[in-house]
Design a protein around this motif. Structure first.
Motif, PDB file in Angstrom:
ATOM      1  N   VAL A  30       0.842  -1.205   0.000  1.00  0.00           N
ATOM      2  CA  VAL A  30       0.000   0.000   0.000  1.00  0.00           C
ATOM      3  C   VAL A  30       0.870   1.244   0.000  1.00  0.00           C
ATOM      4  O   VAL A  30       0.601   2.216  -0.728  1.00  0.00           O
ATOM      5  CB  VAL A  30      -0.950  -0.010   1.218  1.00  0.00           C
ATOM      6  N   TRP A  31       1.937   1.237   0.802  1.00  0.00           N
ATOM      7  CA  TRP A  31       2.833   2.403   0.866  1.00  0.00           C
ATOM      8  C   TRP A  31       3.466   2.673  -0.493  1.00  0.00           C
ATOM      9  O   TRP A  31       3.558   3.824  -0.929  1.00  0.00           O
ATOM     10  CB  TRP A  31       3.916   2.159   1.906  1.00  0.00           C
ATOM     11  N   VAL A  32       3.912   1.617  -1.187  1.00  0.00           N
ATOM     12  CA  VAL A  32       4.508   1.790  -2.514  1.00  0.00           C
ATOM     13  C   VAL A  32       3.500   2.405  -3.470  1.00  0.00           C
ATOM     14  O   VAL A  32       3.818   3.319  -4.247  1.00  0.00           O
ATOM     15  CB  VAL A  32       5.008   0.436  -3.056  1.00  0.00           C
ATOM     16  N   THR A  33       2.253   1.934  -3.395  1.00  0.00           N
ATOM     17  CA  THR A  33       1.209   2.457  -4.279  1.00  0.00           C
ATOM     18  C   THR A  33       0.938   3.934  -4.022  1.00  0.00           C
ATOM     19  O   THR A  33       0.730   4.718  -4.961  1.00  0.00           O
ATOM     20  CB  THR A  33      -0.086   1.649  -4.088  1.00  0.00           C
ATOM     21  N   VAL A  34       0.947   4.324  -2.754  1.00  0.00           N
ATOM     22  CA  VAL A  34       0.676   5.721  -2.404  1.00  0.00           C
ATOM     23  C   VAL A  34       1.882   6.616  -2.678  1.00  0.00           C
ATOM     24  O   VAL A  34       1.741   7.754  -3.138  1.00  0.00           O
ATOM     25  CB  VAL A  34       0.260   5.820  -0.920  1.00  0.00           C
ATOM     26  N   ALA A  35       3.092   6.094  -2.411  1.00  0.00           N
ATOM     27  CA  ALA A  35       4.300   6.919  -2.503  1.00  0.00           C
ATOM     28  C   ALA A  35       4.739   7.170  -3.937  1.00  0.00           C
ATOM     29  O   ALA A  35       5.324   8.220  -4.232  1.00  0.00           O
ATOM     30  CB  ALA A  35       5.429   6.264  -1.714  1.00  0.00           C
ATOM     31  N   LEU A  36       4.479   6.215  -4.819  1.00  0.00           N
ATOM     32  CA  LEU A  36       4.960   6.345  -6.198  1.00  0.00           C
ATOM     33  C   LEU A  36       3.851   6.851  -7.107  1.00  0.00           C
ATOM     34  O   LEU A  36       2.672   6.695  -6.833  1.00  0.00           O
ATOM     35  CB  LEU A  36       5.462   4.991  -6.712  1.00  0.00           C
ATOM     36  N   GLU A  37       4.260   7.420  -8.209  1.00  0.00           N
ATOM     37  CA  GLU A  37       3.304   7.851  -9.220  1.00  0.00           C
ATOM     38  C   GLU A  37       3.994   7.853 -10.575  1.00  0.00           C
ATOM     39  O   GLU A  37       5.228   7.760 -10.671  1.00  0.00           O
ATOM     40  CB  GLU A  37       2.762   9.245  -8.909  1.00  0.00           C
ATOM     41  N   GLY A  38       3.217   7.944 -11.624  1.00  0.00           N
ATOM     42  CA  GLY A  38       3.768   8.008 -12.974  1.00  0.00           C
ATOM     43  C   GLY A  38       4.571   6.778 -13.339  1.00  0.00           C
ATOM     44  O   GLY A  38       4.206   5.645 -12.982  1.00  0.00           O
ATOM     45  N   PRO A  39       5.704   6.940 -14.041  1.00  0.00           N
ATOM     46  CA  PRO A  39       6.520   5.799 -14.478  1.00  0.00           C
ATOM     47  C   PRO A  39       7.000   4.916 -13.328  1.00  0.00           C
ATOM     48  O   PRO A  39       7.116   3.699 -13.488  1.00  0.00           O
ATOM     49  CB  PRO A  39       7.696   6.467 -15.198  1.00  0.00           C
ATOM     50  N   GLY A  40       7.289   5.529 -12.168  1.00  0.00           N
ATOM     51  CA  GLY A  40       7.740   4.738 -11.029  1.00  0.00           C
ATOM     52  C   GLY A  40       6.689   3.751 -10.560  1.00  0.00           C
ATOM     53  O   GLY A  40       6.989   2.593 -10.260  1.00  0.00           O
ATOM     54  N   LEU A  41       5.444   4.186 -10.507  1.00  0.00           N
ATOM     55  CA  LEU A  41       4.357   3.303 -10.099  1.00  0.00           C
ATOM     56  C   LEU A  41       4.118   2.224 -11.137  1.00  0.00           C
ATOM     57  O   LEU A  41       3.874   1.060 -10.794  1.00  0.00           O
ATOM     58  CB  LEU A  41       3.073   4.114  -9.870  1.00  0.00           C
ATOM     59  N   ILE A  42       4.177   2.584 -12.401  1.00  0.00           N
ATOM     60  CA  ILE A  42       4.011   1.592 -13.475  1.00  0.00           C
ATOM     61  C   ILE A  42       5.092   0.522 -13.365  1.00  0.00           C
ATOM     62  O   ILE A  42       4.809  -0.685 -13.453  1.00  0.00           O
ATOM     63  CB  ILE A  42       4.051   2.270 -14.849  1.00  0.00           C
ATOM     64  N   ALA A  43       6.339   0.954 -13.151  1.00  0.00           N
ATOM     65  CA  ALA A  43       7.433  -0.009 -13.025  1.00  0.00           C
ATOM     66  C   ALA A  43       7.219  -0.932 -11.829  1.00  0.00           C
ATOM     67  O   ALA A  43       7.459  -2.142 -11.910  1.00  0.00           O
ATOM     68  CB  ALA A  43       8.762   0.732 -12.891  1.00  0.00           C
ATOM     69  N   ALA A  44       6.766  -0.380 -10.707  1.00  0.00           N
ATOM     70  CA  ALA A  44       6.519  -1.194  -9.518  1.00  0.00           C
ATOM     71  C   ALA A  44       5.403  -2.206  -9.767  1.00  0.00           C
ATOM     72  O   ALA A  44       5.485  -3.362  -9.328  1.00  0.00           O
ATOM     73  CB  ALA A  44       6.164  -0.289  -8.336  1.00  0.00           C
ATOM     74  N   GLN A  45       4.360  -1.794 -10.480  1.00  0.00           N
ATOM     75  CA  GLN A  45       3.276  -2.708 -10.806  1.00  0.00           C
ATOM     76  C   GLN A  45       3.753  -3.837 -11.721  1.00  0.00           C
ATOM     77  O   GLN A  45       3.365  -4.997 -11.548  1.00  0.00           O
ATOM     78  CB  GLN A  45       2.130  -1.943 -11.462  1.00  0.00           C
ATOM     79  N   VAL A  46       4.594  -3.487 -12.674  1.00  0.00           N
ATOM     80  CA  VAL A  46       5.135  -4.503 -13.582  1.00  0.00           C
ATOM     81  C   VAL A  46       5.949  -5.534 -12.804  1.00  0.00           C
ATOM     82  O   VAL A  46       5.798  -6.751 -13.004  1.00  0.00           O
ATOM     83  CB  VAL A  46       5.998  -3.849 -14.680  1.00  0.00           C
ATOM     84  N   VAL A  47       6.804  -5.052 -11.901  1.00  0.00           N
ATOM     85  CA  VAL A  47       7.633  -5.965 -11.118  1.00  0.00           C
ATOM     86  C   VAL A  47       6.768  -6.845 -10.218  1.00  0.00           C
ATOM     87  O   VAL A  47       6.986  -8.068 -10.114  1.00  0.00           O
ATOM     88  CB  VAL A  47       8.656  -5.174 -10.277  1.00  0.00           C
ATOM     89  N   ALA A  48       5.776  -6.258  -9.563  1.00  0.00           N
ATOM     90  CA  ALA A  48       4.901  -7.036  -8.677  1.00  0.00           C
ATOM     91  C   ALA A  48       4.171  -8.124  -9.445  1.00  0.00           C
ATOM     92  O   ALA A  48       4.075  -9.273  -8.983  1.00  0.00           O
ATOM     93  CB  ALA A  48       3.902  -6.102  -7.987  1.00  0.00           C
TER      94      ALA A  48
END
Length: 316
Positions: free
Chosen positions: A73-91
């Motif tokens: 949840v923290w990663v989802t809230v803390a990141l946005e834009g390309p960073g969030l997309i990259a985190a979603q891809v990795v997850a």
């Protein structure tokens, strides 16, 4: 552009999975599994007492999942834009296992096709809990085919579903619950009560993805037989989610699955699923292709729906 992010995330994660497969070292799920073993040994001290064992299982579930879910949840809230997309891809990449499913299936089918039964038994023992040494060629093929169909639901389509519905927290929560169910969800004296919370939560989280998977298999195979098997055979299976998936998949492939099977504890009676064709090496390949075509179908539907929403002027 924002509308197309879910499609981009799913496509990129599947591309990474195709290129790299599962991490050979330091896979988070492996570490999570080891931690789960340690927690279970510490807390599951009274397996013969229903209420204490139930409470211990629920506490273990929360102890293992809450910190990881909070991080997601923290990663989802803390990141946005390309960073969030990259985190979603990795997850999603770490949760999905399409390449692994394909490789394990082919590792059984190839020696089976070559008449090397012992090698096929050794390979199938890596993906099923059955007593592989007691399986004949048909039994090995049926076990591998069942594993591909069921894991297609758990490790592929459910992961896609939960990342689309709830992003990183959704896919992480489902993978943790599914892993704990696989480790604790047995009806043995040790886990009968301790693993019940994990098993019930897995049933809840897997209910809709399992039926969407069964629908996917039905649409891409023998539709009439798949629908009939789903309707009449699935209710007799002991798992509320595996039943529809396996029955629809067996019907879609017109292959006979299920039936009595040898396990370390003895022969387990199971209802027959599917059609009349005997399982063989070709059935394993057909199951792999069914899952792969299902993934293409999901991506195609996701892209079409997204394009339609964009054309209608919908904005998130």
């Amino acid at each position: 552009m924002v509308l197309f992010v879910p499609f981009i995330v799913c496509t990129l994660a599947l591309m990474v999975d195709h290129a790299l497969g599962e991490p050979r070292r330091l896979h988070p799920l492996v570490g999570f599994g080891r931690l789960a073993i340690a927690v279970e040994k510490r807390l599951n001290t009274s397996p013969e007492r229903p209420l204490p064992s139930l409470l211990a299982g629920g506490a273990a579930l929360l102890l293992l999942m809450v910190p990881v879910l909070a991080l997601a949840v923290w990663v989802t809230v803390a990141l946005e834009g390309p960073g969030l997309i990259a985190a979603q891809v990795v997850a999603l990449w770490l949760a999905v296992s399409l390449r692994g499913l394909t490789e394990h299936g082919r590792a059984v089918a190839e020696p089976l096709q070559a008449g090397e039964l012992e090698a096929a038994r050794a390979q199938v023992s890596r993906i099923v809990s059955r007593q592989a040494s007691a399986l004949d060629e048909q039994g090995v093929a049926a076990a591998a085919t069942e594993s591909i169909l069921e894991n297609g639901a758990d490790a592929v389509f459910a992961s896609l579903f939960w990342v689309l519905v709830a992003g990183i927290p959704g896919v992480v929560l489902h993978r943790m619950v599914n892993t704990l169910d696989a480790m604790w969800g047995y009806r043995s004296p040790r886990f009968l009560y301790f693993g019940r919370a994990a098993a019930r939560l897995d049933d809840v989280m897997g209910w809709l993805p399992a039926r969407l998977t069964a629908l996917t298999y039905s649409l891409l195979g023998n539709q009439k037989l798949a629908a009939r098997c789903w309707r009449h055979q699935a209710p007799r299976w002991d798992s509320p989610n595996a039943g529809p998936v396996m029955a629809a998949g067996a019907g879609a492939l017109n292959v006979r699955l299920g039936g009595p099977s040898p396990y370390p504890g003895g022969i387990k009676p199971r209802p027959l699923l599917g059609g009349t064709r005997v399982a063989d090496a070709a059935s394993i390949g057909a199951a792999i292709r069914l899952v792969l075509r299902g993934v293409w179908l999901w991506l195609g539907v996701l892209l079409a729906v997204t394009a339609l929403l964009a054309a209608m002027g919908y904005h998130q």
